[in-house]
Each structure stands twice: as C-alpha cells, then as structure tokens.
Design an enzyme around this catalytic site. Structure first.
Site, PDB file in Angstrom:
ATOM      1  CD  GLU A   1      -8.235  -2.616  -4.119  1.00  0.00           C
ATOM      2  OE1 GLU A   1      -9.155  -1.777  -4.188  1.00  0.00           O
ATOM      3  OE2 GLU A   1      -7.063  -2.375  -4.456  1.00  0.00           O
TER       4      GLU A   1
ATOM      5  CB  THR B   1       1.866  -3.093  -4.654  1.00  0.00           C
ATOM      6  OG1 THR B   1       0.550  -3.195  -4.101  1.00  0.00           O
ATOM      7  CG2 THR B   1       2.402  -1.686  -4.429  1.00  0.00           C
ATOM      8  N   PRO B   2       2.464  -5.757  -6.430  1.00  0.00           N
ATOM      9  CG  PRO B   2       4.537  -6.677  -6.967  1.00  0.00           C
ATOM     10  CD  PRO B   2       3.911  -5.454  -6.383  1.00  0.00           C
TER      11      PRO B   2
ATOM     12  CB  CYS C   1      -2.920   4.526   1.779  1.00  0.00           C
ATOM     13  SG  CYS C   1      -1.147   4.287   1.613  1.00  0.00           S
TER      14      CYS C   1
ATOM     15  CG  PHE D   1       2.203   0.623   4.762  1.00  0.00           C
ATOM     16  CD1 PHE D   1       1.826  -0.317   3.833  1.00  0.00           C
ATOM     17  CD2 PHE D   1       3.467   1.187   4.647  1.00  0.00           C
ATOM     18  CE1 PHE D   1       2.681  -0.714   2.816  1.00  0.00           C
ATOM     19  CE2 PHE D   1       4.340   0.807   3.638  1.00  0.00           C
ATOM     20  CZ  PHE D   1       3.942  -0.137   2.721  1.00  0.00           C
TER      21      PHE D   1
ATOM     22  CG  HIS E   1      -5.843   1.339  -2.112  1.00  0.00           C
ATOM     23  ND1 HIS E   1      -5.948   2.667  -1.749  1.00  0.00           N
ATOM     24  CD2 HIS E   1      -4.640   0.913  -1.639  1.00  0.00           C
ATOM     25  CE1 HIS E   1      -4.867   3.032  -1.070  1.00  0.00           C
ATOM     26  NE2 HIS E   1      -4.056   1.990  -0.992  1.00  0.00           N
TER      27      HIS E   1
ATOM     28  CB  THR F   1       4.043  -3.652   5.092  1.00  0.00           C
ATOM     29  OG1 THR F   1       4.824  -4.843   5.234  1.00  0.00           O
ATOM     30  CG2 THR F   1       4.663  -2.527   5.911  1.00  0.00           C
TER      31      THR F   1
ATOM     32  CG  HIS G   1      -0.627   5.491  -3.290  1.00  0.00           C
ATOM     33  ND1 HIS G   1      -1.482   6.242  -2.521  1.00  0.00           N
ATOM     34  CD2 HIS G   1      -0.571   4.259  -2.690  1.00  0.00           C
ATOM     35  CE1 HIS G   1      -1.927   5.511  -1.519  1.00  0.00           C
ATOM     36  NE2 HIS G   1      -1.400   4.308  -1.609  1.00  0.00           N
TER      37      HIS G   1
ATOM     38  CE  LYS H   1      -4.138   4.786  -4.284  1.00  0.00           C
ATOM     39  NZ  LYS H   1      -5.607   4.571  -4.148  1.00  0.00           N
TER      40      LYS H   1
END
Length: 417
Positions: free
Chosen positions: A318, A311-312, A170, A403, A307, A276, A341, A336
C-alpha cells in the site's frame, strides 16, 4: 453524461473512539489505542494464538423492540450509526419523526459487512451439524444473510429506492460510499444512506491467525497494531459501524441542509491476481482512478488516511503504491492504529474521521510508530508520528483494500457553505 455534485450532509458512528466527533477527537488526542486482551478467548486454547481485539463496549441504545427483532448485533450497530447520521442530516427531527423523503423512491441505501451476525450463522450450523432445528427461529436467516443491515435499515426507515449490498470484506464501507456517490452523480438517486458495520467475533480474528496475519502481542495490547513498523506482527480486529448521508448538491441546498463536505472522486478495481495477497500495481491504479475522477492533481491532496493494517505485505504494497501515485512524501496515517481493523465498517468510519480531521485542521498520528522503527521497505511518505499535526488542506483521501483483491480510494473536499 454530466456528473452532478454529491455532498455529505450527515454522519454517524459506533466506534471505540466514541460516537460523535467530540468524543472521537478526545480519544485521538489521548494517543492510546482501544485494543485489549480478550481473556474470554482463552477457551479456544493453543489452536488460536491471538487474544487481541478492540470491542465496542458501550451499551447499544434502545430502539423499538418490535422493529429490531430481526436485527442481530451487526444490524443494531448499523442502526445506531444510521440514526445519528439521519438526525444530523435533518431527515429525523427532534421528536423522532422520519422525513417522507426517505420513502419517495429517490433515496436508496448501500451498506456492507463481511457477513451477517455470527449468532444467527451458528443457529444454521447447529441444525446441519446436530440434525436439530431447535435453535432456528423466524429471524435466523434475516440476521444471518449478508444484506441483513441494508435490508433491516431499509425496512426500519421505509427506504424505497435502490439497495446495494457491498459485502466486499474490508472495502464494504468504502465501496458503499463510492457506489452511493455514483448513484447520485449520474442521476439514479438524490439521496443515499451509505455505510458499513461489523460485529466482533473470535472467528474473524482466528481467520487472520491462520494466515499468520493477526497480532500476538497478547501481553502488551497497547503496542499493537503498529502499521509500517518493523515490529508489526499483524492486525487486530475491531468492532463498530459508520454511516454517511450523501445527497445531490442542489437537493441539499434546496432543503436548507448543512453541507459537511463534498465527495469528488472514487476509484475501485480488482487485482485479478491473488485472493489474499495485495497487489501494489492495482492498488495504485485504484488511487489513480479516484484522482482522475476528481479531476485534480495528486499535489492538491493534503492528507491520506491509509488502510494501514499492520500486516507485513500489506503495509509495504500500500505505501509503495501510494508513493508511486503521489511521487512526493504526502502526509499519511492509519486510524486502525487506534481502532484495530473494523473490517466491513472501516471504510465508513475512517472516511468520517478523515472528513472531520480535514475540517478540524488537525490529523492524528499512527500510534506505535517512530522514525527508529519505520520499515525502510515501505514507501517514502510523510508518516505522521508521535503527535498529531496541524495541516491546512481542503482535499483529503481515504483508501481501503480487501481480501478478494478489491481496492478503493475516496477523495473528499471541504466546501464552505
């Protein structure tokens, strides 16, 4: 070593939002994302839970058939975005003639994605699984290899300078811009073609599905993704490409190029922690590195394009990292929430959107986010919600995280030329 100034003279995208700024701005102001239910994915059965994606649905433009025979879809997306960027920068004229400057060794390319074209990878897999070479042909590997876009573009435009392949998931697009900036700033090249691309594949969505990180709001696609919301249940995969043309400031002025913006800061590092799971502290360090490289205070940055994957864990890490650096509620939103994404393409697409919003003086909100559903575990920032906001600022930031623990931060400045 003294740094040379690096400016942007062209940009192009293949995006669900549109292929030029007018189209993109219209889409952003419609306040509706481009996510759809992929009915075709029902064939994967119950083993795959998500059915959401944001595909690029326009027909790709026609190019010389012989020149693109070694290109899979990911390279074709990259080619279209790059052609638009080179035309904007003046390296391709109205008749389609390509400037000889691209071939003098002082122009390089940095491009990335998560992988090559899936169809080509399937041809390789068919041989190994079925002991059958019938699917293989002379272009299989070239379409499958990680550097397929960078190599194909360099051949198509006869680029003979340095080649850097930023296949860092990413952060592929953002690292390509950052590394291109460094190549020019420290004198190794005068011009760089930088970007990222990603073709849509159900396999990409299933990768995140197996990690419980893909949204499963299959019956309400417009409600996802929803970064920083308590209702978020994962990301949605998108498709597209983005290319920026970077060059040394004096070089651009000498040829009479229109200067769009300046790259003034870049920071990148590795978590060195988990493959991850995001690391708030190293994310913050990457942002700090960009600010230090730019030689400014965080207070001078008027907006951050996050970004913001929905995601949880990622949203919390971030946003808290951003808060720890800025120490104030800086305006922030996530592209996004519109595009999904786009993986290897997101850093380049989002950088181009951020630059144009800065020049427009208008910044899009994060869709599917309101004060009532804002996750209180996220950092205390000024989340743009509901409608877009007019902000007068000449310095903006775009951040991406990947990742493998790769973190990037880019800072752009609006300069009047």
């Amino acid at each position: 070593m003294n740094k040379r100034r690096v400016v942007i003279t062209g940009g192009g995208v293949c995006s669900t939002l549109g292929d030029n700024w007018d189209e993109i701005l219209t889409s952003l102001k419609a306040y509706e994302n481009k996510v759809v239910r992929m009915d075709d994915w029902d064939r994967y059965g119950a083993g795959m839970n998500t059915r959401l994606a944001a595909p690029y649905t326009k027909e790709l433009r026609k190019f010389d058939r012989k020149k693109i025979r070694s290109m899979g879809r990911v390279s074709r997306l990259a080619l279209q975005a790059t052609d638009d960027a080179l035309r904007m920068a003046g390296y391709i004229d109205a008749e389609g003639n390509v400037s000889e400057e691209l071939s003098n060794g002082r122009c390089g390319i940095s491009y990335g994605s998560c992988m090559g074209s899936m169809d080509a990878n399937m041809e390789l897999c068919h041989m190994m699984e079925h002991d059958d070479c019938s699917k293989m042909n002379a272009t299989t590997y070239v379409r499958a290899m990680p550097q397929t876009h960078a190599s194909n573009l360099s051949v198509y435009y006869k680029i003979r300078g340095r080649i850097i392949t930023t296949c860092t998931a990413c952060t592929s697009g953002s690292q390509s811009i950052g590394y291109s900036y460094e190549q020019i700033a420290y004198g190794f090249q005068d011009v760089m073609v930088a970007g990222g691309a990603e073709e849509l594949s159900a396999a990409d969505s299933d990768i995140f599905d197996t990690l419980f990180a893909a949204s499963c709001k299959n019956d309400a696609p417009k409600t996802s993704p929803c970064p920083w919301s308590v209702n978020r249940d994962g990301l949605v995969i998108g498709e597209g490409a983005g290319t920026l043309i970077l060059e040394e400031y004096e070089h651009a002025k000498a040829r009479g190029a229109k200067i769009i913006a300046e790259v003034i800061g870049f920071g990148t590092n590795q978590d060195g922690d988990h493959i991850t799971t995001p690391n708030q502290h190293t994310m913050a360090k990457a942002i700090e590195l960009a600010v230090a490289d730019a030689g400014i205070s965080p207070d001078e940055i008027g907006y951050v394009n996050a970004h913001g994957t929905s995601t949880p864990h990622g949203d919390i890490a971030e946003s808290c990292a951003t808060e720890s650096v800025f120490k104030r509620p800086v305006p922030i939103s996530s592209t996004k929430s519109y595009t999904g994404h786009t993986l290897g393409a997101c850093g380049a697409i989002e950088a181009w959107v951020t630059i144009n919003m800065m020049k427009e003086g208008w910044f899009h909100p994060t869709l599917n986010l309101s004060p009532e559903v804002l996750d209180q575990e996220c950092g205390k920032l000024d989340y743009i919600m509901g409608e877009g906001r007019e902000i007068k600022t000449d310095i903006v930031m775009s951040n991406n995280f990947a990742f493998g623990g790769v973190n990037t931060s880019l800072i752009f400045k609006n300069i009047a030329e």
